[in-house]
Design a protein around this motif. Structure first.
Motif, PDB file in Angstrom:
ATOM      1  N   TYR A  58      -1.106   1.782   2.708  1.00  0.00           N
ATOM      2  CA  TYR A  58      -2.011   3.085   1.035  1.00  0.00           C
ATOM      3  C   TYR A  58      -1.784   4.750   2.273  1.00  0.00           C
ATOM      4  CZ  TYR A  58      -5.678   0.866   3.634  1.00  0.00           C
ATOM      5  OH  TYR A  58      -6.527  -0.482   3.875  1.00  0.00           O
TER       6      TYR A  58
ATOM      7  N   GLY B 107     -10.743  -1.928  -5.943  1.00  0.00           N
ATOM      8  CA  GLY B 107     -10.848  -2.001  -4.693  1.00  0.00           C
ATOM      9  C   GLY B 107     -11.037  -0.229  -4.821  1.00  0.00           C
TER      10      GLY B 107
ATOM     11  N   TYR C 117      -6.165   4.413  -9.234  1.00  0.00           N
ATOM     12  CA  TYR C 117      -7.461   4.556  -9.486  1.00  0.00           C
ATOM     13  C   TYR C 117      -6.794   3.450 -10.588  1.00  0.00           C
ATOM     14  CZ  TYR C 117      -8.539   7.676  -6.408  1.00  0.00           C
ATOM     15  OH  TYR C 117      -8.876   8.185  -4.895  1.00  0.00           O
TER      16      TYR C 117
ATOM     17  N   LEU D  62      -1.879  -8.414  -5.245  1.00  0.00           N
ATOM     18  CA  LEU D  62      -3.559  -7.934  -5.529  1.00  0.00           C
ATOM     19  C   LEU D  62      -3.838  -7.227  -4.897  1.00  0.00           C
ATOM     20  CD1 LEU D  62      -5.458  -8.505  -7.766  1.00  0.00           C
ATOM     21  CD2 LEU D  62      -6.977 -10.557  -6.478  1.00  0.00           C
ATOM     22  N   PHE D  63      -3.394  -7.224  -3.079  1.00  0.00           N
ATOM     23  CA  PHE D  63      -4.366  -6.333  -2.772  1.00  0.00           C
ATOM     24  C   PHE D  63      -3.829  -5.171  -2.907  1.00  0.00           C
ATOM     25  CE2 PHE D  63      -0.004  -7.705  -1.539  1.00  0.00           C
ATOM     26  CZ  PHE D  63       0.967  -6.010  -0.999  1.00  0.00           C
TER      27      PHE D  63
ATOM     28  N   ALA E 231      -4.650  -3.063  -4.864  1.00  0.00           N
ATOM     29  CA  ALA E 231      -5.794  -2.723  -5.867  1.00  0.00           C
ATOM     30  C   ALA E 231      -6.511  -1.828  -4.652  1.00  0.00           C
ATOM     31  CB  ALA E 231      -6.521  -4.186  -5.890  1.00  0.00           C
ATOM     32  N   VAL E 232      -6.708  -2.289  -3.955  1.00  0.00           N
ATOM     33  CA  VAL E 232      -6.771  -1.500  -2.704  1.00  0.00           C
ATOM     34  C   VAL E 232      -6.906  -0.172  -2.008  1.00  0.00           C
ATOM     35  CG1 VAL E 232      -8.081  -1.612  -0.034  1.00  0.00           C
ATOM     36  CG2 VAL E 232      -7.788  -3.710  -1.163  1.00  0.00           C
ATOM     37  N   GLY E 233      -5.600  -0.400  -1.856  1.00  0.00           N
ATOM     38  CA  GLY E 233      -4.673   0.672  -1.401  1.00  0.00           C
ATOM     39  C   GLY E 233      -4.453   1.705  -2.802  1.00  0.00           C
TER      40      GLY E 233
ATOM     41  N   ARG F 250      -7.064   2.103  -5.585  1.00  0.00           N
ATOM     42  CA  ARG F 250      -8.289   1.532  -6.297  1.00  0.00           C
ATOM     43  C   ARG F 250      -8.408   1.724  -6.765  1.00  0.00           C
ATOM     44  NH1 ARG F 250      -5.785   6.285  -3.133  1.00  0.00           N
ATOM     45  NH2 ARG F 250      -6.944   7.782  -2.319  1.00  0.00           N
ATOM     46  N   LEU F 251      -7.872   0.754  -7.853  1.00  0.00           N
ATOM     47  CA  LEU F 251      -7.967   0.174  -9.126  1.00  0.00           C
ATOM     48  C   LEU F 251      -9.005  -0.830  -9.335  1.00  0.00           C
ATOM     49  CD1 LEU F 251      -3.995  -1.695  -8.938  1.00  0.00           C
ATOM     50  CD2 LEU F 251      -4.946   0.676  -9.339  1.00  0.00           C
ATOM     51  N   THR F 252      -8.999  -0.800 -10.306  1.00  0.00           N
ATOM     52  CA  THR F 252      -9.406  -1.697 -10.752  1.00  0.00           C
ATOM     53  C   THR F 252      -9.794  -2.850 -12.000  1.00  0.00           C
ATOM     54  OG1 THR F 252     -12.124   0.231 -11.077  1.00  0.00           O
ATOM     55  CG2 THR F 252     -12.383  -1.222 -12.591  1.00  0.00           C
ATOM     56  N   LEU F 253     -10.248  -3.753 -11.695  1.00  0.00           N
ATOM     57  CA  LEU F 253      -9.649  -5.098 -13.084  1.00  0.00           C
ATOM     58  C   LEU F 253     -11.231  -5.241 -13.432  1.00  0.00           C
ATOM     59  CD1 LEU F 253      -7.666  -4.961 -10.979  1.00  0.00           C
ATOM     60  CD2 LEU F 253      -7.151  -7.406 -11.476  1.00  0.00           C
TER      61      LEU F 253
END
Lengths: 349, 349
Positions: A73, A288, B252, B276-277, B279-281, B283-286
């Motif tokens: 990122y 995340g 986001y 799934l990682f 999601a960190v970079g 900045r995802l929300t599940l």
């Protein structure tokens, strides 16, 4: 070296600086072979710029992601060029208002002895009585903010929550557990990779329980140390830990996804958690985040964590490695989990 | 049958009712063998209770989860007992204030011809001109609320977002796309399992693009129909669709995790998304959710969606199957994707 080149602080000549460069991109776990030392000459700072001599530099898990080509990122490190990252230095020469020779600054030009930078890229820091300045690379710096924001804002921790943190003996994890404890967690449990770390967590850091993820299944061990389940999971590692947390979550549980050491070094795609569908029935939130989005919370963190530090209500450890030439080994060791608390490299001693 | 047993509406005798029971728990995809018909005698309603004759019953994906033993977020169905689920019926006999013979009610005792229940378990509904009453099992019922809450509250949709919905031709998905369109989405794309459904999505429902997940990789096709990425993913299926969405997300991005048909029927654990990682970079929300937590939003949904329906601004389809005896087949067909829009079973015709 010609006469007009000098390494003496305060001079306006050229400065010789050693630096560590990325020699090649690692496939899987990095080794020291992926790094190479080099020497460069720095010009005297131009107007608005400062020359800084680094005292400490940081090695952090996220740097592993930047060693890959375009998979992180942040911009990837370039092969043949110096790495960078958080560092604390002393201003040697300033041509900028607000900063003078002798000032201590936090900046982003680690992995080298000296750096010339725009003064706006450096933040002046003050020593806190009884706290080493390297804390600004750890508990009072980026890792501290990561723990603070991840737990309180991203995972929306609230009093009474049961908290699980992986990589719990690391720079971020050790603070997550202590903040949760200070803020009224009903239970704080963690995982780490050695018996020494486990003892540190349940002893000095006041975790209710901790387990060694290398000795048995994470799923089983988490169920044992948190038999009533968890509300918050602070994820520093991904992989089997996230899967175990999904199993252990109570309804409305929340995961702050901070990093995934298990993924950074994987040469092949790592399968995700096979029980992710539990997020529906348990109404889970996985979120995340990158600490860089949350610098606005830095003053709150320094105020709150700084006060706990002064009052002895939280503690922190550093693993200090001496010498720029040892930074690659320190980085690799940190990824392997050799450190307790924040891993830093001391450049001047 | 003795003389005091009667099947005539309005009588106070006993009522004979056919029902569908769970004969055995399916392993993997269910078949009609997992169901069995039976006949029971119902007593006349006691004080505070009503006797209802069902007109329509619902078959929904979540029911598959309840056929497993203790693996779902709702109590599992019991082997040898009648299934249950959403149904619309007409009151035959009432011994409760506020409800009278002839009233239409929405309740939870589907999979049977007649039911006796506490009047508080039934909600009186009003016919809307031009809209079939079965809509209360679909666009104006639980699936409608699922779409409404999932998109607006859980995925926090906002004007200008690009939206991807899987299972897009289903009861929930078809409404998600249309609400997103009405609320100012920049792009609405969906996946479904047949060319007929794709044509329905891009034609009648006004999706910008849609693809058949059976004909090529979801990842590739999503990248083609949403080349600039997506902000919201409404997940009805899990598996490879979620993996594709993680790839396609802009920073986001948000996923509302609604169901996982790909998981319900898996006999073995399904690996989670290998990316799934991200999601960190990013900045995802599940976030997973159950519509049952959100009944407080029902009036908002009925008001807003009801107005669009009356004005012809949204459309819906039903697949109507006749006869209680055909409910098991309807359910299995629905899981396999045979329906467009909401699948309902008509019990009286």
């Amino acid at each position: 070296m010609s006469d007009d080149t000098s390494n003496h602080p305060g001079s306006t000549g050229r400065t010789v600086s050693r630096e560590i460069r990325l020699a090649s991109r690692p496939s899987g776990w990095p080794t020291e072979e992926n790094f190479e030392p080099a020497e460069v000459e720095l010009p005297a700072p131009a107007e608005g710029r400062i020359l800084v001599r680094n005292l400490y530099m940081s090695v952090d898990p996220y740097m592993r992601g930047r060693m890959n080509e375009g998979e992180s990122y942040m911009p990837p490190f370039e092969v043949g060029k110096a790495l960078d990252g958080g560092a604390i230095g002393q201003v040697v020469e300033s041509r900028a208002p607000g900063l003078a020779a002798g000032d201590l600054v936090l900046h982003g030009y680690g992995w080298r002895e000296y750096a010339v930078m725009d003064a706006r890229q450096a933040r002046k820091i003050e020593e806190i009585l009884g706290v080493p300045i390297s804390a600004y690379l750890g508990v009072l710096g980026m890792p501290g903010l990561t723990a603070y924001v991840g737990l309180l804002d991203i995972a929306a921790f609230k009093e009474g929550d049961a908290v699980f943190v992986s990589g719990a003996a690391g720079a971020v994890g050790s603070l997550v557990g202590q903040i949760a404890r200070r803020k009224g967690a009903s239970r704080v449990v963690g995982s780490a990779g050695s018996q020494e770390k486990i003892a540190y967590l349940t002893g000095k850091l006041g975790f209710d329980a901790a387990f060694n993820y290398k000795t048995a299944s994470v799923r089983k061990q988490l169920a044992q140390v948190a038999p009533d389940g968890i509300d918050v999971y602070f994820d520093n590692v991904g992989g089997d830990h996230l899967e175990a947390a999904l199993d252990a979550f109570r309804p409305y549980g929340r995961t702050a996804m901070c990093g995934a050491i298990s993924v950074y070094n994987a040469a092949e795609p790592v399968p995700g958690p096979s029980n992710l569908f539990l997020a529906v029935g348990k109404r889970l939130t996985l979120r995340g985040f990158l600490v860089g989005d949350h610098y606005d919370r830095m003053p709150d963190m320094i105020e709150e964590v700084g006060a706990w530090l002064r009052d002895g209500k939280i503690t922190f450890e550093e693993t200090v490695v001496d010498g720029l030439e040892n930074a690659p080994k320190a980085f690799v060791d940190m990824l392997r989990g050799a450190n307790i608390g924040k891993m830093v490299v001391r450049l001047v001693h």
